[in-house]
Scaffold this active site. Structure first.
Site, PDB file in Angstrom:
ATOM      1  N   ARG A 169     -56.745  19.683  68.514  1.00  6.34           N
ATOM      2  CA  ARG A 169     -57.655  18.624  68.674  1.00  6.34           C
ATOM      3  C   ARG A 169     -58.235  18.817  69.356  1.00  6.34           C
ATOM      4  O   ARG A 169     -59.806  18.811  69.917  1.00  6.34           O
ATOM      5  CB  ARG A 169     -57.326  17.126  69.535  1.00  6.34           C
ATOM      6  CG  ARG A 169     -57.027  16.719  68.097  1.00  6.34           C
ATOM      7  CD  ARG A 169     -56.592  15.263  68.317  1.00  6.34           C
ATOM      8  NE  ARG A 169     -55.864  13.886  67.210  1.00  6.34           N
ATOM      9  CZ  ARG A 169     -55.177  13.051  66.949  1.00  6.34           C
ATOM     10  NH1 ARG A 169     -55.126  12.318  67.964  1.00  6.34           N
ATOM     11  NH2 ARG A 169     -55.788  12.743  65.908  1.00  6.34           N
TER      12      ARG A 169
ATOM     13  N   GLN B  62     -57.760  12.851  76.480  1.00 11.27           N
ATOM     14  CA  GLN B  62     -57.586  13.211  74.984  1.00 11.27           C
ATOM     15  C   GLN B  62     -58.910  13.156  73.436  1.00 11.27           C
ATOM     16  O   GLN B  62     -59.478  11.842  73.569  1.00 11.27           O
ATOM     17  CB  GLN B  62     -56.640  13.647  74.064  1.00 11.27           C
ATOM     18  CG  GLN B  62     -56.569  13.812  72.581  1.00 11.27           C
ATOM     19  CD  GLN B  62     -54.752  13.669  71.698  1.00 11.27           C
ATOM     20  OE1 GLN B  62     -55.260  13.000  71.128  1.00 11.27           O
ATOM     21  NE2 GLN B  62     -55.184  15.295  71.139  1.00 11.27           N
TER      22      GLN B  62
ATOM     23  N   PHE C 259     -50.744  18.096  59.189  1.00 10.53           N
ATOM     24  CA  PHE C 259     -52.080  17.235  60.032  1.00 10.53           C
ATOM     25  C   PHE C 259     -52.012  18.281  61.346  1.00 10.53           C
ATOM     26  O   PHE C 259     -51.014  18.778  61.086  1.00 10.53           O
ATOM     27  CB  PHE C 259     -50.778  16.253  60.952  1.00 10.53           C
ATOM     28  CG  PHE C 259     -51.523  15.187  61.103  1.00 10.53           C
ATOM     29  CD1 PHE C 259     -52.268  14.297  59.649  1.00 10.53           C
ATOM     30  CD2 PHE C 259     -52.524  14.687  61.840  1.00 10.53           C
ATOM     31  CE1 PHE C 259     -53.414  13.082  59.720  1.00 10.53           C
ATOM     32  CE2 PHE C 259     -53.381  13.470  61.986  1.00 10.53           C
ATOM     33  CZ  PHE C 259     -53.350  12.410  61.221  1.00 10.53           C
TER      34      PHE C 259
ATOM     35  N   ARG D 167     -51.805  15.794  73.603  1.00  8.40           N
ATOM     36  CA  ARG D 167     -50.899  15.264  72.564  1.00  8.40           C
ATOM     37  C   ARG D 167     -51.216  15.472  70.560  1.00  8.40           C
ATOM     38  O   ARG D 167     -52.585  16.065  70.330  1.00  8.40           O
ATOM     39  CB  ARG D 167     -51.078  13.461  72.670  1.00  8.40           C
ATOM     40  CG  ARG D 167     -50.396  12.860  70.841  1.00  8.40           C
ATOM     41  CD  ARG D 167     -50.815  11.306  70.941  1.00  8.40           C
ATOM     42  NE  ARG D 167     -51.928  11.103  70.871  1.00  8.40           N
ATOM     43  CZ  ARG D 167     -52.480  11.071  69.270  1.00  8.40           C
ATOM     44  NH1 ARG D 167     -51.471  11.300  68.623  1.00  8.40           N
ATOM     45  NH2 ARG D 167     -54.185  10.588  69.478  1.00  8.40           N
TER      46      ARG D 167
ATOM     47  N   HIS E 213     -61.282  12.633  70.694  1.00 14.52           N
ATOM     48  CA  HIS E 213     -60.282  13.810  69.366  1.00 14.52           C
ATOM     49  C   HIS E 213     -62.656  13.709  69.276  1.00 14.52           C
ATOM     50  O   HIS E 213     -63.328  13.637  68.987  1.00 14.52           O
ATOM     51  CB  HIS E 213     -61.037  12.207  68.588  1.00 14.52           C
ATOM     52  CG  HIS E 213     -60.521  12.005  67.376  1.00 14.52           C
ATOM     53  ND1 HIS E 213     -61.171  13.128  66.090  1.00 14.52           N
ATOM     54  CD2 HIS E 213     -58.974  12.019  66.734  1.00 14.52           C
ATOM     55  CE1 HIS E 213     -60.506  12.695  64.686  1.00 14.52           C
ATOM     56  NE2 HIS E 213     -59.441  12.629  65.386  1.00 14.52           N
TER      57      HIS E 213
ATOM     58  N   HIS F 208     -60.589   9.515  72.901  1.00  8.54           N
ATOM     59  CA  HIS F 208     -59.268   8.980  72.055  1.00  8.54           C
ATOM     60  C   HIS F 208     -57.962   8.633  72.360  1.00  8.54           C
ATOM     61  O   HIS F 208     -57.870   7.923  71.910  1.00  8.54           O
ATOM     62  CB  HIS F 208     -58.922  10.158  70.932  1.00  8.54           C
ATOM     63  CG  HIS F 208     -58.412   9.985  69.285  1.00  8.54           C
ATOM     64  ND1 HIS F 208     -58.537   8.581  69.217  1.00  8.54           N
ATOM     65  CD2 HIS F 208     -57.767   9.720  69.217  1.00  8.54           C
ATOM     66  CE1 HIS F 208     -57.935   8.521  67.910  1.00  8.54           C
ATOM     67  NE2 HIS F 208     -57.187   9.396  68.251  1.00  8.54           N
TER      68      HIS F 208
ATOM     69  N   GLU G  10     -58.558  12.614  61.436  1.00 13.91           N
ATOM     70  CA  GLU G  10     -58.407  14.317  61.038  1.00 13.91           C
ATOM     71  C   GLU G  10     -57.975  14.316  59.620  1.00 13.91           C
ATOM     72  O   GLU G  10     -58.140  15.749  58.709  1.00 13.91           O
ATOM     73  CB  GLU G  10     -56.784  14.530  61.830  1.00 13.91           C
ATOM     74  CG  GLU G  10     -56.679  15.898  62.077  1.00 13.91           C
ATOM     75  CD  GLU G  10     -56.104  15.485  63.918  1.00 13.91           C
ATOM     76  OE1 GLU G  10     -56.370  14.964  64.698  1.00 13.91           O
ATOM     77  OE2 GLU G  10     -54.853  16.088  63.745  1.00 13.91           O
TER      78      GLU G  10
ATOM     79  N   LEU H  42     -63.603   6.767  64.757  1.00 11.30           N
ATOM     80  CA  LEU H  42     -62.936   7.545  64.549  1.00 11.30           C
ATOM     81  C   LEU H  42     -62.857   7.898  62.755  1.00 11.30           C
ATOM     82  O   LEU H  42     -62.691   7.455  61.450  1.00 11.30           O
ATOM     83  CB  LEU H  42     -61.720   7.588  64.527  1.00 11.30           C
ATOM     84  CG  LEU H  42     -60.969   8.309  64.424  1.00 11.30           C
ATOM     85  CD1 LEU H  42     -59.815   8.358  65.993  1.00 11.30           C
ATOM     86  CD2 LEU H  42     -59.340   8.795  63.832  1.00 11.30           C
TER      87      LEU H  42
END
Lengths: 599, 138, 246
Positions: free
Chosen positions: A285, A230, A116, A388, A232, A353, A245, A242
């Site tokens: 991100r 944040q 990730f 994050r 995305h 996000h 990822e 969304l």
């Protein structure tokens, strides 16, 4: 009769349900109430796609997870909290496995993990690409077996009851009947999630209005690190849906209008055909979203009716891999954007996000107001710092949901009684809700004010901010705030009055928006998701600390700072791509991916 | 239920909409379902018809001949023709349902639904061949 | 392509009326707009009193189920352009009592869900220190489909049996019971059997099959019920011939 419980949870998503179960398992004699404005299984946890990080591989370690989290958060994380978090995350994920969560598996039946963005090792547990959905339904269905957990489904909390310096319950509207009642409690845990809806383009569901943040803020509790929002990097335009990822960690490319993998121009490493950890499309991100803005400036984005976009290219992965590894991505594109990632490029843009900031809590979820706790996105412990990492939020709500639940249970066991004054407060609130808000013939449409607030937020506190844009934002928000006292509410009905709740949500959002912009104005540096064009460098001398914003009824809000807790990782440069201090590059080669993971 | 009460504050008055007696005419799939349900009447008729045949045979040649000429009457022919259609419908819908109810594993792998359905048709074919062989071969 | 379409929206105002009525509005219909976008347009721009539920707008929260031109649909996954020249008639889900406008009461389902014990039942819990329960991808596949239920209630709205007999446990609850029955980690099948095999359980179902057709997540509740009928029949045969459970 005013309903009364030992612990009241506001919000029934992942954190709320986990906390409810933790309380029931700590002390089954405590009565718990889950008060939620939607049925718990509708909560926004349901939308999380990619996965949940927790160290289980033999070649991985807790320290590495901690380091990835802290460096990803640009050293604004409290390191004691991160250490507790990475240690407890695998246990919590395992407990969910025991409760029936359908985690994807290796062929021999063990839990499968995937790579990730921002994580150096494979440690992301997943349930196909509906991880949040499966976690939420597992928690909800498991919570049904505890007799001590009562539910107030579709009750909308409008304020906290505070007297003698401690929280003693909430006032809520039962949407079905319109009845307004106090629900008193010895402890209250806020688990209402984030506030993405203060921005125009967001992955967040319609219910994400910062309710819990505003409730705490109004009760005098400070909000922490609210300037860190944040984005995305890959949301669908118009809907904000969304594209996980995982689409990039399985090998998707981000390309500009020339078909060029533009991330190589932004210190994110050299393009390779296979995805490489912490490099290019698997960078963090915030860097990816910022790269989009630079491409926009250079005129290398693609114009669409819903604004500029870049393209996410999955075509080279082929139908088989797309259908096996990221079926939900294909389903979403086909169903909502009318395109097929097997054949077409996916138009994407950065969308809001996640809120790194939230209600200031300690490592056990306790706020500065006795009896009030918070967990999940609504809270800021902080393990997320200035940014994050993907797949840390799902384990966060388990770890800190549990911690807040246990701590609140302990506090509730002290047996402090409810004072009579809070019932008078509840009567005042009823008068406000039924007088002002059911019979308000103002001139301002809710949707107009909401649109204007969202536009203001995008323009003043978007991916790049400046002192001037933020100061203008504060001013404009104040104007919208004033106009909101002249709001029009046509709906006079007490039965499921969604116009009244929309007005209440707007007022929550306006408070939260003000906190975001004001906090951002005060932080004169760039760090993680907070990028100031007038202060482009990180400034550890002045700002290696959390911002705490206090609401002030008579004047501008007050911002204070609290030093970051450091244990073992002194601040360093945050580097991705080739310059990263890595022992060589880890290819996320096809062979290294979990094979036969029943996705 | 419910509609007649007056609204009182904080006691929502739900609107209940009873299902129409003719609900099965509102949708083609509902109607197909009712036809399938009705097909069991014709299955029962064939059982009765078979029992009548057995009784006729047991009562001697005369009685058997009477049964045959009764069966050749236009009314009975029509009834049997309609029954045959319903029995075919019954069989097809039953075979469609079978793979949904039966999950067969061979060697640890789930047998695809198509195979389970096909196996049922094969079974029907085999049974038919045996019947035809008995009738024509004997 | 037309640039607007007519929405006929069911209204029920319990404080004033005892029957539902219809409001008609023209809404824009670009290619990306779903029925829900049309409703949001009405609420934001034309009539703020319209009440309905929605949240994620990506077909996973299960809030926005309604009857669209007679069919139960997730309104966030139903494009306005599918209806050509319109009009599009939006009503609350059938078979449920209506609280207000497009909002129905689903309390009945929530009570039924608890009855089928939709959680892992174990004789003895394995301690966390011993790690995960092993489950192969094939074992996961056995129940995976039934775990995809988002409890959107479309199957109940499509089921004429539920409409005629509200005591029927219904498609989603039975599918979720099967989701746990078929999970290799679960040992609660016998506890669920009592509820499932009563008259209003699986035997209430006459296999209309509409629940499966309308399911937006391909859960196949009709299949779950038929499968369980076979299981229940075999179990009762067993207990008949081997009363002491040999």
């Amino acid at each position: 009769m005013t309903p009364s419980h030992d612990v009241v949870l506001v919000g029934g998503g992942g954190a709320g349900l986990r906390a409810a179960i933790a309380i029931a398992e700590t002390n089954s004699k405590l009565s718990v109430a889950v008060v939620s404005k939607v049925y718990p299984m509708r909560s926004h946890t349901v939308s999380a796609e990619g996965g949940a990080a927790g160290v289980i591989s033999p070649d991985d370690s807790l320290d590495e997870h901690a380091y990835d989290t802290i460096s990803g958060g640009d050293w604004l994380c409290d390191q004691d909290a991160v250490e507790a978090f990475v240690k407890e995350a695998p246990q919590e994920l395992l407990r969910l496995e025991h409760w029936g969560c359908p985690w994807s598996r290796e062929t021999d039946g063990r839990i499968a993990v995937r790579p990730f963005g921002g994580m150096k090792k494979m440690r992301t547990w997943f349930a196909a690409d509906k991880t949040g959905f499966h976690m939420l339904h597992t928690l909800f269905q498991t919570s049904l077996k505890y007799a001590s957990v009562a539910r107030y489904d579709e009750w909308f909390v409008t304020r906290l009851l505070v007297d003698e310096g401690r929280v003693q319950g909430v006032v809520a509207i039962d949407l079905k009947s319109g009845r307004i009642d106090a629900i008193t409690a010895r402890a209250v845990i806020l688990c209402t999630g984030g506030c993405g809806r203060v921005f125009p383009f967001t992955t967040n569901a319609a219910i994400k209005n910062g309710d819990g943040m505003a409730l705490a803020y109004r009760a005098g509790v400070p909000l922490k690190d609210m300037e860190f929002v944040q984005y995305h990097p890959t949301g669908l335009p118009f809907t904000g849906i969304l594209i996980t990822e995982a689409a990039r960690s399985e090998g998707g490319y981000l390309v500009n209008k020339d078909g060029y993998r533009y991330l190589q121009d932004y210190a994110l490493g050299k393009p390779q055909p296979q995805p490489v950890f912490r490099t290019m499309e698997l960078g963090p991100r915030d860097r990816l979203s910022q790269a989009f803005m630079k491409e926009l400036e250079k005129g290398r984005t693609i114009d669409t009716p819903y604004g500029p976009v870049v393209h996410l290219d999955l075509r080279h992965l082929g139908q088989k891999k797309i259908s096996a590894k990221i079926p939900f991505v294909r389903e979403l594109c086909l169903k909502y954007q009318n395109l097929d990632p097997v054949k077409d490029l996916i138009p994407v843009r950065p969308v809001v996000h996640y809120m790194m900031g939230g209600v200031h809590t300690d490592i056990n979820g306790a706020t500065l107001l006795p009896g009030l706790y918070a967990a999940g996105e609504v809270a800021c412990v902080s393990i997320n710092g200035a940014n994050r990492l993907g797949s840390n939020s799902l384990p966060e709500l388990l770890v800190f949901g549990t911690r807040a639940g246990r701590t609140a249970a302990e506090y509730a066991s002290l047996g402090l009684e409810v004072t009579s004054r809070v019932l008078a407060q509840s009567d005042d609130e009823r008068r406000r809700l039924e007088g002002e808000l059911l019979n308000h013939k103002g001139r301002e449409r809710i949707a107009d004010l909401r649109d204007e607030m969202q536009k203001t937020m995008e323009e003043s506190a978007g991916i790049y901010r400046s002192g001037a844009s933020l100061a203008r934002g504060v001013e404009r928000l104040r104007g919208i705030q004033e106009r909101s006292s002249d709001i029009a509410i046509e709906d006079q009905s007490k039965t499921f009055n969604t116009e009244r709740t929309a007005a209440l949500e707007l007022s929550f959002m306006l408070d939260v928006a003000e906190a975001i912009v004001t906090s951002a104005l005060h932080r004169e540096e760039s760090r993680g998701a907070h990028q100031r064009t007038d202060f482009p460098k990180r400034d550890d001398q002045r700002f290696l600390s959390h911002s705490l914003i206090y609401r002030n009824l008579d004047g501008p809000s007050r911002v204070e700072y609290l030093p970051v807790t450091m244990t073992r990782w002194p601040p360093a440069e945050r580097v991705y791509g080739e310059a990263a201090p890595n022992e060589g590059q880890h290819h996320v080669a096809g062979s290294a991916l979990p094979s036969g993971t029943g996705v | 239920m419910g509609q007649r009460h007056a609204y009182t504050e904080y006691h929502p008055r739900w609107l209940r909409r009873p299902v129409s007696t003719y609900w099965w005419l509102q949708k083609r799939s509902y109607f197909a379902f009712i036809l399938r349900e009705a097909s069991c009447i014709f299955v029962a008729w064939f059982v009765v018809y078979l029992l009548m045949l057995v009784r006729a045979v047991s009562e001697g040649e005369m009685s058997y001949r009477q049964f045959l000429s009764w069966s050749a009457s236009p009314l009975i022919l029509l009834v049997n023709l309609v029954s045959l259609l319903f029995i075919v419908l019954h069989a097809i819908t039953f075979f469609e349902a079978a793979p949904r109810a039966m999950v067969v594993h061979v060697g640890g792998r789930r047998v695809p639904n198509g195979f389970v359905g096909a196996a049922h048709y094969l079974g029907l074919l085999a049974a038919s061949v045996i019947v035809v062989w008995i009738l024509l071969g004997a | 392509m037309r640039d607007s379409i007519t929405l006929q929206v069911a209204r029920y105002r319990p404080e004033q009326e005892s029957e539902a009525t219809f409001d008609e509005h023209e809404v824009p219909c670009p290619k990306e707009w779903v029925v829900l976008d049309g409703l949001n347009h009405i609420k934001d721009r034309i009539d703020g009193t319209l009440s309905y539920r929605w949240s994620c707008r990506m077909g996973i929260c299960g809030s926005c189920g309604m009857t669209v031109n007679g069919e139960p649909k997730l309104t966030c996954a139903t494009f306005l352009s599918e209806y050509g020249r319109g009009p599009v008639r939006v009503e609350p889900l059938r078979n449920f009592p209506v609280i207000r406008d497009l909002i129905v009461d689903m309390g009945d389902f929530m009570r039924k869900l608890v009855r089928v014990k939709p959680w892992i039942v174990r004789q003895a819990e394995k301690p966390l220190s011993e790690g995960e329960y092993r489950q192969t991808p094939e074992e996961l596949d056995d129940y995976k489909q039934f775990s995809m239920c988002i409890t959107c209630m479309l199957c109940y709205a499509a089921c004429p049996i539920y409409g005629l007999d509200p005591k029927f446990i219904g498609p989603a609850a039975i599918a979720l019971a099967q989701r746990y029955n078929l999970d290799s980690r679960d040992e609660g099948a016998s506890e669920r059997m009592e509820v499932l095999s009563e008259h209003e359980g699986i035997w209430g179902c006459t296999f209309v099959g509409e629940c499966t057709k309308v399911c937006p997540k391909h859960v196949d509740p009709a299949g779950a019920i038929q499968r369980y009928k076979l299981t229940a029949a075999v179990e009762s045969m067993k207990s008949f011939f081997m009363p002491r459970g040999a």
